[in-house]
Scaffold this motif. Structure first.
Motif, PDB file in Angstrom:
ATOM      1  N   UNK A  95      24.294  84.567  64.353  1.00  8.98           N
ATOM      2  CA  UNK A  95      23.265  83.117  63.251  1.00  8.98           C
ATOM      3  C   UNK A  95      23.902  81.136  63.461  1.00  8.98           C
ATOM      4  N   UNK A  96      23.323  81.038  62.763  1.00  8.19           N
ATOM      5  CA  UNK A  96      23.704  79.652  62.718  1.00  8.19           C
ATOM      6  C   UNK A  96      22.693  79.380  61.467  1.00  8.19           C
ATOM      7  N   UNK A  97      22.886  77.992  61.586  1.00 11.56           N
ATOM      8  CA  UNK A  97      22.027  77.032  59.835  1.00 11.56           C
ATOM      9  C   UNK A  97      21.058  76.311  60.991  1.00 11.56           C
ATOM     10  N   UNK A  98      20.046  76.095  60.142  1.00  7.74           N
ATOM     11  CA  UNK A  98      18.558  74.741  60.391  1.00  7.74           C
ATOM     12  C   UNK A  98      18.924  74.105  60.323  1.00  7.74           C
ATOM     13  N   UNK A  99      19.451  72.855  59.960  1.00  9.99           N
ATOM     14  CA  UNK A  99      19.727  71.954  58.635  1.00  9.99           C
ATOM     15  C   UNK A  99      18.097  70.944  59.098  1.00  9.99           C
ATOM     16  N   UNK A 100      17.411  70.364  58.321  1.00 13.23           N
ATOM     17  CA  UNK A 100      16.379  70.073  58.088  1.00 13.23           C
ATOM     18  C   UNK A 100      16.095  68.524  57.089  1.00 13.23           C
ATOM     19  N   UNK A 101      14.938  67.650  57.494  1.00  9.66           N
ATOM     20  CA  UNK A 101      15.291  66.378  56.863  1.00  9.66           C
ATOM     21  C   UNK A 101      13.658  65.753  56.789  1.00  9.66           C
ATOM     22  N   UNK A 102      13.008  66.211  55.839  1.00  8.77           N
ATOM     23  CA  UNK A 102      11.551  65.504  55.632  1.00  8.77           C
ATOM     24  C   UNK A 102      10.956  64.064  55.107  1.00  8.77           C
ATOM     25  N   UNK A 103      11.178  63.289  55.696  1.00  9.57           N
ATOM     26  CA  UNK A 103      10.405  62.217  54.904  1.00  9.57           C
ATOM     27  C   UNK A 103       8.985  61.662  55.494  1.00  9.57           C
ATOM     28  N   UNK A 104       8.706  60.998  54.112  1.00 12.59           N
ATOM     29  CA  UNK A 104       6.963  60.406  54.559  1.00 12.59           C
ATOM     30  C   UNK A 104       7.046  59.446  55.541  1.00 12.59           C
ATOM     31  N   UNK A 105       5.988  59.398  55.957  1.00 14.49           N
ATOM     32  CA  UNK A 105       5.440  59.351  57.812  1.00 14.49           C
ATOM     33  C   UNK A 105       5.699  58.332  57.737  1.00 14.49           C
ATOM     34  N   UNK A 106       4.617  57.282  56.986  1.00 12.45           N
ATOM     35  CA  UNK A 106       4.026  55.832  57.386  1.00 12.45           C
ATOM     36  C   UNK A 106       5.592  55.334  56.046  1.00 12.45           C
TER      37      UNK A 106
END
Length: 146
Positions: A95-106
């Motif tokens: 398998x692997x890791x899914x790295x993610x980042x969430x930002x408010x778009x505006x």
């Protein structure tokens, strides 16, 4: 016990926008912690679709979630649009890791970051399977052109 710290890569292979709804909020009026993972799950499904896969068919195999970790960085509210970036990293034989980042778009305000560990699974045989090399190559190609 020390806090979780997640280091993000300099480049992500995928980005998608996801609007937050009233149903994503908790009693405090901001994004619920459990529903944050549902937003990330939607981004993950879109990530796989962008590669020509589904979570049940990656070169004939499905995926299962092995672990997840996240860090909150700020509140998020109904009506905001989250820009979720994602990439695959730290490949192993299964398998692997899914790295993610969430930002408010505006505004670009970072809301959360995290990683989801996935393993490949043969649902027909009901067992963990080898990571498909074609998946690794497709992700690498996508990341290098993003």
């Amino acid at each position: 016990m020390p806090r979780i710290r997640i280091e993000l890569p300099g480049q992500f292979a995928f980005v998608t926008d996801i609007a937050l709804y009233v149903g994503h909020m908790n009693y405090g009026g901001h994004l619920d912690n459990a529903l944050l993972l549902s937003v990330v799950s939607e981004a993950r499904a879109r990530f796989f679709r962008s590669l020509g896969y589904s979570e049940l068919d990656v070169e004939g195999l499905g995926i299962i979630i092995a672990d997840a970790a996240l860090q909150y960085r700020s509140e998020a509210f109904a009506g905001e649009v989250m820009q979720v970036r994602m990439t695959a990293a730290d490949f192993t034989s299964k398998g692997c890791d899914l790295l993610w980042c969430m930002n408010e778009k505006s505004t670009g305000r970072e809301v959360a970051r995290g990683k989801t560990g996935i393993v490949f699974f043969d649902y027909r045989l009901r067992q963990v399977a080898e990571l498909p090399e074609a998946f690794r190559l497709r992700v690498a190609t996508t990341a290098s052109t993003a």
